[in-house]
Design an enzyme around this catalytic site. Structure first.
Site, mmCIF file in Angstrom:
data_model
loop_
_atom_site.group_PDB
_atom_site.id
_atom_site.type_symbol
_atom_site.label_atom_id
_atom_site.label_comp_id
_atom_site.label_asym_id
_atom_site.label_seq_id
_atom_site.Cartn_x
_atom_site.Cartn_y
_atom_site.Cartn_z
ATOM 1 N N GLU A 1 -10.525 6.640 4.565
ATOM 2 C CA GLU A 1 -9.519 6.041 5.443
ATOM 3 C C GLU A 1 -9.629 6.547 6.883
ATOM 4 O O GLU A 1 -10.736 6.699 7.402
ATOM 5 C CB GLU A 1 -8.134 6.254 4.834
ATOM 6 N N ASP B 1 0.852 -1.178 0.000
ATOM 7 C CA ASP B 1 0.000 0.000 0.000
ATOM 8 C C ASP B 1 0.897 1.240 0.000
ATOM 9 O O ASP B 1 2.114 1.150 0.139
ATOM 10 C CB ASP B 1 -0.944 -0.041 1.217
HETATM 11 C C1 GLC Z 1 -4.333 4.297 0.008
HETATM 12 C C2 GLC Z 1 -5.212 3.102 0.254
HETATM 13 C C3 GLC Z 1 -5.290 2.145 -0.899
HETATM 14 C C4 GLC Z 1 -5.054 2.880 -2.194
HETATM 15 C C5 GLC Z 1 -3.645 3.440 -2.175
HETATM 16 C C6 GLC Z 1 -3.336 4.283 -3.422
HETATM 17 O O1 GLC Z 1 -3.723 4.706 1.184
HETATM 18 O O2 GLC Z 1 -4.992 2.352 1.429
HETATM 19 O O3 GLC Z 1 -6.582 1.530 -0.860
HETATM 20 O O4 GLC Z 1 -5.205 1.994 -3.289
HETATM 21 O O5 GLC Z 1 -3.382 4.210 -1.031
HETATM 22 O O6 GLC Z 1 -4.113 5.448 -3.419
#
Ligand code: GLC
Length: 635
Positions: free
Chosen positions: A521, A315
């Site tokens: 988030e 991530d």
């Molecule tokens: C974010 C998320 C993930 C996403 C990634 C790219 O923090 O946790 O779901 O795909 O970063 O944006």
């Protein structure tokens, strides 16, 4: 290499040898080389290319960097394997598809200018349609799709999303989220299809729509992306992200192995069986072990047991967050994540240190070259399989599909099917819905009645979402009602009317739309799960004075019990996206209500976590609840 006595030939041979060793001076042009020959089998091309790569080129392929950090020099010198748009990283505000395509093709040309000419792959979060992009169709967020109980619909949404992503030249989306949210206090609960792993399993049909139908007889675990109208997906976030303590984002999921397997794992084997190209690792921990450093779950289970042959991607800053405190001792975090089995790292900035530290770990034998080669094989295999080597440049051909009417109609259908009717009439014999289209005067009120940004929620135009109607194109709930009712019906809109105003105007009925403000988030983590102010008083002011249908626009169940008795009707609309007309379709009886709760609707927050099948299950409305109505208007 022919070594002859002739010093000239020897000299040429030596020059070639040293150049290959440095890997910087000779550009491989000959088209007879195996990796450039599309007639060769993918594994032959992969092995041929891998054998030609220097360590630096291999490590560059494992790096994913945000578009804001990309230059011609970085692409050429570091051989970056992937570029992405983070939550709001766009070429410019309200960028057009051509802006996107031209930017991506510029990056691709830089990538192709590298010594071996390996194409990059561009990724973005298209998680409810192509949500970062101006004028794209935004479908209901996953919680609403879970309420439809319609995998075939979700597959069609996947296909529409793929077309809109390709309309901007992008080849990869970080979706679907196959989390099983077990506590609505989690700020990402709306990204989860349901508290029920069986519904999440069914909704992995999204992968088939997004990537294409995997051919019968395909080898187990091998990714499949079929055609330039399809994109690579990412099942995320592996594993147990929806089960963290109290729903605290990125926290610890404390559960035994059987519980993890039964509740949080099911979406992954299902998505893998459907050919998902990548799996994204969760920020969270399982019983105290960071998923980004979990060799047992990433290598021994996902790769060795589930036979996943695609790319395991981190991530955003997920590696940096391995350490405690986060963002310390990066070298060790790089070591732990690659040893755990991650293949591509969504850095998304620090490619210099990433390559530097990983080079040290390889040279010091802390990481065997076999681990690096496993990662690069997976990355190259997906790129060859997708046809990126043959079709590296993005075309303008799909631009008309962005936000096209066909997709908006699909979005409207999804909205209709996602709405859940929770109350209809103060007595069973006096239902309020469907509402009459012909009335003298009606009131539309509330913070969410005329706010496209609110009804789209988080991950919409920006990471945290927006407020207002001028950020993109769509239909608000007010706009939908205005289109639905008879032209003689007078509509009065008031954001927050007081009781006297409502009484004085003698409305036939009112529609009140309230709910949550957009979030994504951790910013969405909540301990009280209340409707955003002044929503509660809008409900009591309006419903105390006239018959009212309340529409809750939220990413999850919220506190509603205190106001329920004042309402004549209550609808959970979740986060419907741009096609608000679907709300009016069922409110006014062009279609019946069919949606079912994908999550338990609690009475009080102190009951949480509370999921169906558990002891002391005492919800306000149980998982699976949903009243129905019959269509009343001829279509
Ligand atoms: C974010 C998320 C993930 C996403 C990634 C790219 O923090 O946790 O779901 O795909 O970063 O944006």
């Amino acid at each position: 290499m022919i070594i002859k006595t002739n010093s000239f030939v020897l000299l040429v041979g030596l020059v070639c040898l040293c150049c290959c060793a440095e890997g910087t001076k000779i550009k491989v042009k000959a088209h007879h080389v195996k990796y450039k020959n599309p007639k060769e089998k993918i594994n032959v091309r992969v092995e041929d290319l891998l054998a030609r790569m220097t360590l630096k080129e291999k490590l560059g392929q494992m790096a994913q960097v945000d578009r804001g950090n990309i230059t011609a020099k970085v692409m050429k010198e570091y051989n970056i394997g992937s570029v992405l748009s983070g939550g709001e990283s766009v070429p410019r505000t309200q960028a057009t598809p051509r802006d996107w395509i031209d930017m991506i093709n510029k990056f691709q040309n830089w990538s192709l200018a590298s010594r071996l000419g390996i194409p990059m792959i561009y990724g973005i979060d298209a998680v409810h349609g192509h949500n970062n992009v101006y004028k794209a169709t935004m479908f209901p967020h996953n919680v609403g799709l879970g309420a439809t109980r319609d995998p075939e619909l979700v597959k069609r949404i996947g296909a529409a999303t793929a077309l809109e992503v390709r309309a901007t030249g992008i080849q990869y989306s970080f979706a679907p989220c196959v989390s099983v949210c077990r506590d609505p206090r989690w700020g990402r609960c709306y990204e989860s299809f349901s508290e029920d792993p069986n519904i999440v399993k069914q909704m992995t049909d999204f992968v088939i729509g997004l990537q294409g139908e995997i051919p019968a007889g395909s080898p187990k675990g091998v990714p499949y992306v079929g055609g330039t109208d399809k994109v690579a997906g990412s099942a995320k976030h592996y594993v147990g992200d929806g089960g963290t303590t109290k729903g605290i984002n990125e926290n610890d999921t404390v559960i035994d192995w059987q519980g993890l397997l039964n509740i949080h794992m099911p979406g992954y084997p299902e998505a893998i069986a459907k050919g998902v190209a990548t799996v994204m690792v969760s920020y969270s921990s399982w019983n105290g072990v960071k998923m980004h450093a979990n060799h047992d779950l990433v290598t021994k289970y996902l790769k060795d047991t589930l036979k996943f042959k695609g790319i395991v991607i981190s991530d955003w800053l997920g590696v940096d967050k391995i350490s405690n405190p986060p963002f310390t001792n990066y070298s060790n975090s790089v070591l732990l994540s690659i040893q755990a089995g991650l293949d591509m790292i969504m850095l998304p900035y620090n490619y210099i240190d990433f390559v530097k530290f990983l080079t040290e770990h390889v040279n010091n034998k802390r990481i065997p070259m076999s681990r690096i080669d496993d990662a690069v094989r997976r990355i190259l295999s997906v790129k060859f399989m997708m046809g990126l080597f043959e079709n590296p440049m993005s075309s303008y051909e799909y631009i008309p599909r962005l936000g096209c009417q066909e997709h908006r109609d699909l979005g409207r259908e999804a909205v209709r099917k996602s709405l859940v009717l929770l109350k209809n009439g103060k007595t069973p014999t006096a239902p309020l819905l469907p509402l009459p289209k012909k009335a003298n005067r009606i009131l539309v009120a509330g913070t969410h009645a005329n706010n496209l940004g609110y009804q789209c929620g988080g991950w919409s135009l920006t990471w945290q979402g927006v407020s207002g109607n001028n950020h993109t194109v769509g239909t608000t709930i007010l706009g939908a009602i205005a289109s639905a009712v008879n032209e003689t019906t007078e509509i009065v809109f008031s954001l927050n009317p007081d009781t006297n105003f409502v009484k004085a105007n003698k409305f036939d009925y009112a529609v009140v739309a309230v709910g949550e403000l957009p979030y994504a988030e951790t910013k969405g983590d909540s301990v009280n799960l209340t409707i955003a102010e002044p929503g509660p008083s809008i409900i009591t002011n309006v419903c105390g004075a006239v018959k009212c249908a309340v529409i809750v626009v939220s990413g999850r169940p919220v506190v509603i019990e205190p106001y329920l008795s004042s309402m004549d009707a209550l609808v959970a609309a979740w986060l419907p996206g741009t096609e608000g007309q679907g709300v009016a379709d069922v409110l006014y009886g062009d279609y019946g209500f069919t949606g079912k709760l994908p999550r338990t609707w609690f009475r009080r927050v102190d009951q949480l976590p509370m999921n169906f099948g558990e002891k002391n299950y005492d919800p306000l409305l149980p998982f699976g609840f949903g009243l129905t109505t019959q269509p009343v208007n001829k279509r």
